[in-house]
Design an enzyme around this catalytic site. Sequence first.
Site, PDB file in Angstrom:
ATOM      1  N   GLY A 108       0.851  -1.131  -0.015  1.00 56.63           N
ATOM      2  CA  GLY A 108      -0.185   0.066   0.036  1.00 56.63           C
ATOM      3  C   GLY A 108       0.812   1.287   0.021  1.00 56.63           C
ATOM      4  O   GLY A 108       0.499   2.168  -0.653  1.00 56.63           O
ATOM      5  N   ASP A 146       1.582   2.955   4.697  1.00 59.00           N
ATOM      6  CA  ASP A 146       0.202   3.919   4.001  1.00 59.00           C
ATOM      7  C   ASP A 146      -0.820   4.508   5.200  1.00 59.00           C
ATOM      8  O   ASP A 146      -1.266   5.392   5.109  1.00 59.00           O
ATOM      9  CB  ASP A 146      -0.409   2.818   3.069  1.00 59.00           C
ATOM     10  CG  ASP A 146      -0.719   1.615   3.669  1.00 59.00           C
ATOM     11  OD1 ASP A 146      -0.461   1.092   4.833  1.00 59.00           O
ATOM     12  OD2 ASP A 146      -1.411   0.771   2.907  1.00 59.00           O
ATOM     13  N   ASP A 206      -3.966   1.969  11.391  1.00 58.10           N
ATOM     14  CA  ASP A 206      -5.336   1.641  11.744  1.00 58.10           C
ATOM     15  C   ASP A 206      -5.183   1.208  13.177  1.00 58.10           C
ATOM     16  O   ASP A 206      -5.285   2.079  14.034  1.00 58.10           O
ATOM     17  CB  ASP A 206      -5.793   0.565  10.657  1.00 58.10           C
ATOM     18  CG  ASP A 206      -7.261   0.369  10.741  1.00 58.10           C
ATOM     19  OD1 ASP A 206      -7.784   0.265  11.905  1.00 58.10           O
ATOM     20  OD2 ASP A 206      -7.892   0.150  10.033  1.00 58.10           O
ATOM     21  N   LYS A 258      -6.186   6.558  11.174  1.00 56.01           N
ATOM     22  CA  LYS A 258      -7.530   6.729  11.833  1.00 56.01           C
ATOM     23  C   LYS A 258      -7.495   6.996  13.327  1.00 56.01           C
ATOM     24  O   LYS A 258      -7.289   5.931  14.032  1.00 56.01           O
ATOM     25  CB  LYS A 258      -8.261   5.491  11.506  1.00 56.01           C
ATOM     26  CG  LYS A 258      -8.241   5.134   9.944  1.00 56.01           C
ATOM     27  CD  LYS A 258      -9.090   3.755   9.578  1.00 56.01           C
ATOM     28  CE  LYS A 258      -8.978   3.469   8.256  1.00 56.01           C
ATOM     29  NZ  LYS A 258      -9.368   2.171   8.028  1.00 56.01           N
ATOM     30  N   PHE A 282     -13.189   2.378   5.366  1.00 58.64           N
ATOM     31  CA  PHE A 282     -12.229   1.817   4.550  1.00 58.64           C
ATOM     32  C   PHE A 282     -12.096   2.653   3.236  1.00 58.64           C
ATOM     33  O   PHE A 282     -12.881   2.860   2.666  1.00 58.64           O
ATOM     34  CB  PHE A 282     -12.636   0.313   4.363  1.00 58.64           C
ATOM     35  CG  PHE A 282     -11.735  -0.360   3.822  1.00 58.64           C
ATOM     36  CD1 PHE A 282     -11.014  -1.177   4.495  1.00 58.64           C
ATOM     37  CD2 PHE A 282     -11.346  -0.552   2.441  1.00 58.64           C
ATOM     38  CE1 PHE A 282      -9.810  -2.012   4.205  1.00 58.64           C
ATOM     39  CE2 PHE A 282     -10.401  -1.364   1.975  1.00 58.64           C
ATOM     40  CZ  PHE A 282      -9.741  -2.021   2.940  1.00 58.64           C
ATOM     41  N   VAL A 283     -10.725   2.910   3.219  1.00 54.22           N
ATOM     42  CA  VAL A 283     -10.599   4.018   1.865  1.00 54.22           C
ATOM     43  C   VAL A 283      -9.611   3.033   0.986  1.00 54.22           C
ATOM     44  O   VAL A 283      -8.973   2.176   1.261  1.00 54.22           O
ATOM     45  CB  VAL A 283      -9.685   5.183   2.219  1.00 54.22           C
ATOM     46  CG1 VAL A 283     -10.793   5.909   3.222  1.00 54.22           C
ATOM     47  CG2 VAL A 283      -8.427   5.032   3.165  1.00 54.22           C
ATOM     48  N   ASP A 296      -5.623  -0.346  -1.692  1.00 56.36           N
ATOM     49  CA  ASP A 296      -6.424  -1.454  -2.402  1.00 56.36           C
ATOM     50  C   ASP A 296      -7.536  -1.959  -1.830  1.00 56.36           C
ATOM     51  O   ASP A 296      -7.812  -1.831  -0.543  1.00 56.36           O
ATOM     52  CB  ASP A 296      -5.809  -2.707  -2.947  1.00 56.36           C
ATOM     53  CG  ASP A 296      -5.502  -3.591  -1.708  1.00 56.36           C
ATOM     54  OD1 ASP A 296      -5.070  -3.289  -0.692  1.00 56.36           O
ATOM     55  OD2 ASP A 296      -5.761  -4.787  -1.873  1.00 56.36           O
ATOM     56  N   ARG A 339      -5.657   0.554  -6.485  1.00 60.02           N
ATOM     57  CA  ARG A 339      -4.272   1.236  -6.099  1.00 60.02           C
ATOM     58  C   ARG A 339      -3.977   2.334  -6.973  1.00 60.02           C
ATOM     59  O   ARG A 339      -3.092   3.279  -6.608  1.00 60.02           O
ATOM     60  CB  ARG A 339      -3.149   0.210  -6.127  1.00 60.02           C
ATOM     61  CG  ARG A 339      -3.328  -0.847  -5.104  1.00 60.02           C
ATOM     62  CD  ARG A 339      -1.929  -1.506  -4.872  1.00 60.02           C
ATOM     63  NE  ARG A 339      -1.976  -2.865  -4.310  1.00 60.02           N
ATOM     64  CZ  ARG A 339      -2.209  -3.198  -2.946  1.00 60.02           C
ATOM     65  NH1 ARG A 339      -2.227  -2.117  -2.051  1.00 60.02           N
ATOM     66  NH2 ARG A 339      -2.196  -4.392  -2.358  1.00 60.02           N
TER      67      ARG A 339
HETATM   68  P1  XMP Z   1      -2.790  -1.778  11.349  1.00 61.09           P
HETATM   69  O1  XMP Z   1      -4.452  -2.109  11.965  1.00 61.09           O
HETATM   70  O2  XMP Z   1      -2.109  -2.892  11.611  1.00 61.09           O
HETATM   71  O3  XMP Z   1      -3.326  -1.439   9.650  1.00 61.09           O
HETATM   72  O4  XMP Z   1      -2.673  -0.526  11.750  1.00 61.09           O
HETATM   73  C1  XMP Z   1      -2.327  -1.286   8.831  1.00 61.09           C
HETATM   74  C2  XMP Z   1      -2.738  -2.121   7.479  1.00 61.09           C
HETATM   75  O5  XMP Z   1      -4.088  -2.355   7.368  1.00 61.09           O
HETATM   76  C3  XMP Z   1      -4.346  -2.051   6.010  1.00 61.09           C
HETATM   77  N1  XMP Z   1      -5.447  -1.133   6.010  1.00 61.09           N
HETATM   78  C4  XMP Z   1      -6.134  -0.543   5.069  1.00 61.09           C
HETATM   79  N2  XMP Z   1      -6.073  -0.725   3.870  1.00 61.09           N
HETATM   80  N3  XMP Z   1      -7.761   0.810   3.185  1.00 61.09           N
HETATM   81  C5  XMP Z   1      -6.953  -0.119   2.915  1.00 61.09           C
HETATM   82  O6  XMP Z   1      -6.477  -0.301   1.665  1.00 61.09           O
HETATM   83  C6  XMP Z   1      -8.019   1.233   4.560  1.00 61.09           C
HETATM   84  O7  XMP Z   1      -8.925   1.938   5.057  1.00 61.09           O
HETATM   85  C7  XMP Z   1      -7.321   0.260   5.379  1.00 61.09           C
HETATM   86  N4  XMP Z   1      -7.103   0.308   6.995  1.00 61.09           N
HETATM   87  C8  XMP Z   1      -6.116  -0.562   7.136  1.00 61.09           C
HETATM   88  C9  XMP Z   1      -3.234  -1.322   5.378  1.00 61.09           C
HETATM   89  O8  XMP Z   1      -2.612  -2.422   4.723  1.00 61.09           O
HETATM   90  C10 XMP Z   1      -2.189  -1.077   6.472  1.00 61.09           C
HETATM   91  O9  XMP Z   1      -1.035  -1.010   6.231  1.00 61.09           O
END
Ligand code: XMP
Length: 204
Positions: free
Chosen positions: A68, A124, A127, A155, A176-177, A183, A189
């Site tokens: 990402g 990227d 979360d 977030k 979710f973006v 992606d 992407r």
């Molecule tokens: P964590 O929860 O480990 O998440 O902080 C990080 C990874 O989760 C994926 N992720 C997303 N991917 N849209 C996406 O395309 C989203 O809104 C999203 N939220 C989490 C992403 O791979 C990120 O590195």
Amino acid sequence: MSSASTQFISASEGIAVTDRSQAMHRDIDRIIISQKQLQDRVTALAKEIASDYARSEEGLTLVTVLSGSVIFLADLIRQLPMKMRIDLVTVSSYEGKSTQSVEPKLHSDQPLMVRGRDVLIVDDILDTGKTLRLVRAWVKREKPKSVRTVVLLRKPAKAPSEVVVDYIGFDIEDLFVVGYGLDYNSLYRNLPYVAVLKPELYED
Ligand code: XMP
């Protein structure tokens, strides 16, 4: 070093896609961060990072979380006028839209070259923080000189406060973006903006 100018983007500020003539735009509900906003913010982050590391003799090692982050990385590094190495790592944990608690695993084709170096982790989106916690712990075990982290998106409603992030592009709502590297089921992407898909496209 500061992320004082980090902007909070709410989905209600998003703009509708008007030109749906190209197939990749048709699935989009709303654009929440435009191409111009992304460009301006990445330029500002690059300036901040370049200034913070201006005295770094050896330059930087960027540990980048695939896949990402690739577009963010490409835009960021072309504005960083310093010597750098780039290490690519993969963290597998997410499938589709699901953010259920699957423990992430880290993979790298080569041993990280971070010992005694100034390391900047590039991701990227922050979360739940599991990914960055894992990558940071992995890097720290290799005894770098310093470790900082840059994320394009955070977030804040979900990100735990103990997960340290030094540079943040934008704070966004817990949605979710897709786009600008992010992606959904390996699609979208290549969108030049960050957007939310039409709700009916998300499987649950
Ligand atoms: P964590 O929860 O480990 O998440 O902080 C990080 C990874 O989760 C994926 N992720 C997303 N991917 N849209 C996406 O395309 C989203 O809104 C999203 N939220 C989490 C992403 O791979 C990120 O590195």
